[in-house]
Design a protein around this motif. Structure first.
Motif, PDB file in Angstrom:
ATOM      1  N   GLY A  13       0.768  -1.216  -0.007  1.00 13.40           N
ATOM      2  CA  GLY A  13       0.095   0.086  -0.058  1.00 13.40           C
ATOM      3  C   GLY A  13       0.838   1.223  -0.018  1.00 13.40           C
ATOM      4  O   GLY A  13       0.383   2.278  -0.083  1.00 13.40           O
ATOM      5  N   TYR A  14       2.174   1.194   0.166  1.00 15.95           N
ATOM      6  CA  TYR A  14       3.058   2.333   0.192  1.00 15.95           C
ATOM      7  C   TYR A  14       4.100   2.435  -0.784  1.00 15.95           C
ATOM      8  O   TYR A  14       4.882   3.256  -1.019  1.00 15.95           O
ATOM      9  CB  TYR A  14       3.974   2.421   1.591  1.00 15.95           C
ATOM     10  N   GLU A  15       3.731   1.730  -2.137  1.00 20.98           N
ATOM     11  CA  GLU A  15       4.514   1.768  -3.157  1.00 20.98           C
ATOM     12  C   GLU A  15       4.581   3.089  -4.015  1.00 20.98           C
ATOM     13  O   GLU A  15       5.492   3.716  -4.236  1.00 20.98           O
ATOM     14  CB  GLU A  15       4.469   0.551  -4.093  1.00 20.98           C
ATOM     15  N   GLY A  16       3.487   3.458  -3.960  1.00 23.83           N
ATOM     16  CA  GLY A  16       3.395   4.782  -4.567  1.00 23.83           C
ATOM     17  C   GLY A  16       3.888   6.001  -3.676  1.00 23.83           C
ATOM     18  O   GLY A  16       4.428   6.713  -4.216  1.00 23.83           O
ATOM     19  N   PHE A  17       3.835   5.771  -2.562  1.00 25.37           N
ATOM     20  CA  PHE A  17       4.393   6.821  -1.701  1.00 25.37           C
ATOM     21  C   PHE A  17       5.992   6.675  -1.801  1.00 25.37           C
ATOM     22  O   PHE A  17       6.463   7.772  -1.884  1.00 25.37           O
ATOM     23  CB  PHE A  17       3.930   6.529  -0.192  1.00 25.37           C
ATOM     24  N   ARG A  18       6.270   5.465  -1.626  1.00 23.60           N
ATOM     25  CA  ARG A  18       7.887   5.561  -1.885  1.00 23.60           C
ATOM     26  C   ARG A  18       8.375   6.019  -3.343  1.00 23.60           C
ATOM     27  O   ARG A  18       9.379   6.888  -3.440  1.00 23.60           O
ATOM     28  CB  ARG A  18       8.445   4.062  -2.121  1.00 23.60           C
ATOM     29  N   GLU A  19       7.661   5.893  -4.338  1.00 23.07           N
ATOM     30  CA  GLU A  19       7.853   6.506  -5.509  1.00 23.07           C
ATOM     31  C   GLU A  19       7.629   7.982  -5.566  1.00 23.07           C
ATOM     32  O   GLU A  19       8.451   8.766  -6.133  1.00 23.07           O
ATOM     33  CB  GLU A  19       6.948   5.731  -6.846  1.00 23.07           C
ATOM     34  N   PHE A  20       6.669   8.764  -5.032  1.00 28.88           N
ATOM     35  CA  PHE A  20       6.495   9.804  -4.752  1.00 28.88           C
ATOM     36  C   PHE A  20       7.790  10.470  -4.007  1.00 28.88           C
ATOM     37  O   PHE A  20       8.357  11.479  -4.478  1.00 28.88           O
ATOM     38  CB  PHE A  20       5.323  10.066  -3.885  1.00 28.88           C
ATOM     39  N   VAL A  21       8.345  10.075  -3.026  1.00 25.92           N
ATOM     40  CA  VAL A  21       9.349  10.465  -2.330  1.00 25.92           C
ATOM     41  C   VAL A  21      10.651  10.551  -2.949  1.00 25.92           C
ATOM     42  O   VAL A  21      11.185  11.504  -3.013  1.00 25.92           O
ATOM     43  CB  VAL A  21       9.569   9.555  -0.862  1.00 25.92           C
ATOM     44  N   LEU A  22      10.786   9.370  -3.732  1.00 28.34           N
ATOM     45  CA  LEU A  22      11.879   9.269  -4.478  1.00 28.34           C
ATOM     46  C   LEU A  22      11.980  10.593  -5.858  1.00 28.34           C
ATOM     47  O   LEU A  22      12.966  11.245  -5.920  1.00 28.34           O
ATOM     48  CB  LEU A  22      12.318   7.934  -5.335  1.00 28.34           C
ATOM     49  N   ALA A  23      10.694  10.744  -6.138  1.00 23.90           N
ATOM     50  CA  ALA A  23      10.715  11.641  -7.418  1.00 23.90           C
ATOM     51  C   ALA A  23      10.593  13.178  -6.898  1.00 23.90           C
ATOM     52  O   ALA A  23      11.337  14.005  -7.213  1.00 23.90           O
ATOM     53  CB  ALA A  23       9.341  11.345  -8.145  1.00 23.90           C
ATOM     54  N   ARG A  24       9.843  13.324  -5.624  1.00 26.55           N
ATOM     55  CA  ARG A  24       9.747  14.721  -5.336  1.00 26.55           C
ATOM     56  C   ARG A  24      10.439  15.108  -4.111  1.00 26.55           C
ATOM     57  O   ARG A  24      10.230  16.203  -3.676  1.00 26.55           O
ATOM     58  CB  ARG A  24       8.018  14.904  -5.305  1.00 26.55           C
ATOM     59  N   GLY A  25      11.030  14.310  -3.438  1.00 26.43           N
ATOM     60  CA  GLY A  25      11.711  14.460  -2.069  1.00 26.43           C
ATOM     61  C   GLY A  25      12.624  15.609  -2.208  1.00 26.43           C
ATOM     62  O   GLY A  25      12.711  16.411  -1.239  1.00 26.43           O
ATOM     63  N   ASP A  72      -7.010  11.192  -3.666  1.00 25.07           N
ATOM     64  CA  ASP A  72      -7.500  12.486  -4.016  1.00 25.07           C
ATOM     65  C   ASP A  72      -6.694  13.213  -5.465  1.00 25.07           C
ATOM     66  O   ASP A  72      -7.273  14.199  -6.045  1.00 25.07           O
ATOM     67  CB  ASP A  72      -7.181  13.554  -3.070  1.00 25.07           C
ATOM     68  N   GLY A  73      -5.355  12.814  -5.713  1.00 27.48           N
ATOM     69  CA  GLY A  73      -4.948  13.141  -6.713  1.00 27.48           C
ATOM     70  C   GLY A  73      -3.796  13.974  -6.956  1.00 27.48           C
ATOM     71  O   GLY A  73      -3.262  14.293  -8.008  1.00 27.48           O
ATOM     72  N   ASN A  74      -3.512  14.823  -5.859  1.00 25.02           N
ATOM     73  CA  ASN A  74      -2.417  15.658  -5.879  1.00 25.02           C
ATOM     74  C   ASN A  74      -1.553  15.793  -4.695  1.00 25.02           C
ATOM     75  O   ASN A  74      -1.480  16.675  -3.812  1.00 25.02           O
ATOM     76  CB  ASN A  74      -3.153  17.245  -6.088  1.00 25.02           C
ATOM     77  N   PRO A  75      -0.669  14.708  -4.518  1.00 23.81           N
ATOM     78  CA  PRO A  75       0.050  14.532  -3.354  1.00 23.81           C
ATOM     79  C   PRO A  75       1.007  15.580  -3.046  1.00 23.81           C
ATOM     80  O   PRO A  75       1.494  15.929  -1.867  1.00 23.81           O
ATOM     81  CB  PRO A  75       0.787  13.107  -3.433  1.00 23.81           C
ATOM     82  N   GLU A  76       1.476  16.287  -4.237  1.00 23.37           N
ATOM     83  CA  GLU A  76       2.611  17.216  -3.845  1.00 23.37           C
ATOM     84  C   GLU A  76       1.966  18.549  -3.611  1.00 23.37           C
ATOM     85  O   GLU A  76       2.765  19.087  -2.558  1.00 23.37           O
ATOM     86  CB  GLU A  76       3.258  17.419  -5.461  1.00 23.37           C
ATOM     87  N   ALA A  77       0.739  18.747  -3.683  1.00 26.33           N
ATOM     88  CA  ALA A  77      -0.055  20.106  -3.265  1.00 26.33           C
ATOM     89  C   ALA A  77      -0.098  19.795  -1.955  1.00 26.33           C
ATOM     90  O   ALA A  77      -0.046  20.779  -1.090  1.00 26.33           O
ATOM     91  CB  ALA A  77      -1.052  20.326  -4.015  1.00 26.33           C
ATOM     92  N   TYR A  78      -0.638  18.593  -1.525  1.00 21.75           N
ATOM     93  CA  TYR A  78      -0.693  18.268   0.028  1.00 21.75           C
ATOM     94  C   TYR A  78       0.490  18.456   0.775  1.00 21.75           C
ATOM     95  O   TYR A  78       0.529  19.142   1.946  1.00 21.75           O
ATOM     96  CB  TYR A  78      -1.420  16.987   0.028  1.00 21.75           C
ATOM     97  N   ALA A  79       1.605  17.864   0.213  1.00 18.79           N
ATOM     98  CA  ALA A  79       2.817  18.039   0.732  1.00 18.79           C
ATOM     99  C   ALA A  79       3.393  19.428   0.998  1.00 18.79           C
ATOM    100  O   ALA A  79       3.809  19.717   2.176  1.00 18.79           O
ATOM    101  CB  ALA A  79       3.936  17.020   0.132  1.00 18.79           C
ATOM    102  N   ARG A  80       3.270  20.178   0.064  1.00 20.49           N
ATOM    103  CA  ARG A  80       3.768  21.397   0.153  1.00 20.49           C
ATOM    104  C   ARG A  80       2.634  22.294   1.279  1.00 20.49           C
ATOM    105  O   ARG A  80       3.526  23.072   1.868  1.00 20.49           O
ATOM    106  CB  ARG A  80       3.720  22.014  -1.373  1.00 20.49           C
ATOM    107  N   THR A  81       1.490  22.144   1.075  1.00 22.56           N
ATOM    108  CA  THR A  81       0.687  22.781   2.019  1.00 22.56           C
ATOM    109  C   THR A  81       0.964  22.185   3.570  1.00 22.56           C
ATOM    110  O   THR A  81       1.203  23.292   4.250  1.00 22.56           O
ATOM    111  CB  THR A  81      -0.870  22.778   1.667  1.00 22.56           C
TER     112      THR A  81
END
Length: 178
Positions: free
Chosen positions: A4-16, A54-63
């Motif tokens: 359930g966290y594979e997408g999270f890992r990819e997000f952190v690697l890409a946008r971290g 919800d479709g926009n994890p980067e916006a959530y992270a920045r906020t």
């Protein structure tokens, strides 16, 4: 095995790295930026499936970064920031001038309130408008305008040597050429 966290890992690697850059601009210190980002990413991980849906994890992270940095200020309101003197740059080398200007800006930004830093980062680094900045920080557009005004005025008084940079910022905001 899918956890359930594979997408999270990819997000952190890409946008971290980009998120780390924003965290650094908000805190002005590498270790504090790492702490801020770690807190925000741990909160994202706990809610990842909903955030991804919800479709926009980067916006959530920045906020979350902006809001958490402001909440740190509320907790550490009386914290002193040590600022060392900067040697006078007498060389004509562009690299030296840019490096000194960056150090002066970094130290001056550290003397602003976290909300003022957040407003300046969103408005001038992220190049967001007043309405979007207000939405991300959970405040009114009027607050964004006044915080921007106060932060720029404070920067001018803290570091008059940044006058050229601030003039470029004013020109860009009023529609002039950079």
């Amino acid at each position: 095995m899918v956890d359930g966290y594979e997408g999270f890992r990819e997000f952190v690697l890409a946008r971290g790295p980009a998120l780390m850059g924003t965290a650094y601009l908000l805190t002005g210190e590498r270790h504090l930026a790492e702490d801020l980002l770690q807190i925000v990413l741990s909160r994202l991980a706990a809610r990842w499936q909903r955030i991804e849906r919800d479709g926009n994890p980067e916006a959530y992270a920045r906020t979350a970064l902006y809001r958490e940095s402001v909440s740190w200020w509320r907790v550490r309101r009386n914290r002193e920031v040590a600022v060392a003197e900067i040697a006078d740059a007498t060389g004509t080398d562009d690299f030296t001038h840019a490096s000194v200007r960056r150090l002066v800006l970094q130290r001056a930004m550290a003397r602003l309130t976290p909300r003022q830093r957040a407003v300046l980062v969103l408005r001038f680094y992220e190049d967001l408008g007043e309405a979007e900045t207000a939405r991300l920080l959970g405040c009114s557009a009027g607050t964004v305008k006044s915080q921007t005004h106060h932060a720029l005025r404070r920067l001018r008084s803290i570091a008059p040597e940044l006058a050229e940079l601030l003039a470029e910022t004013d020109s860009a905001r009023s529609g002039g050429a950079r």
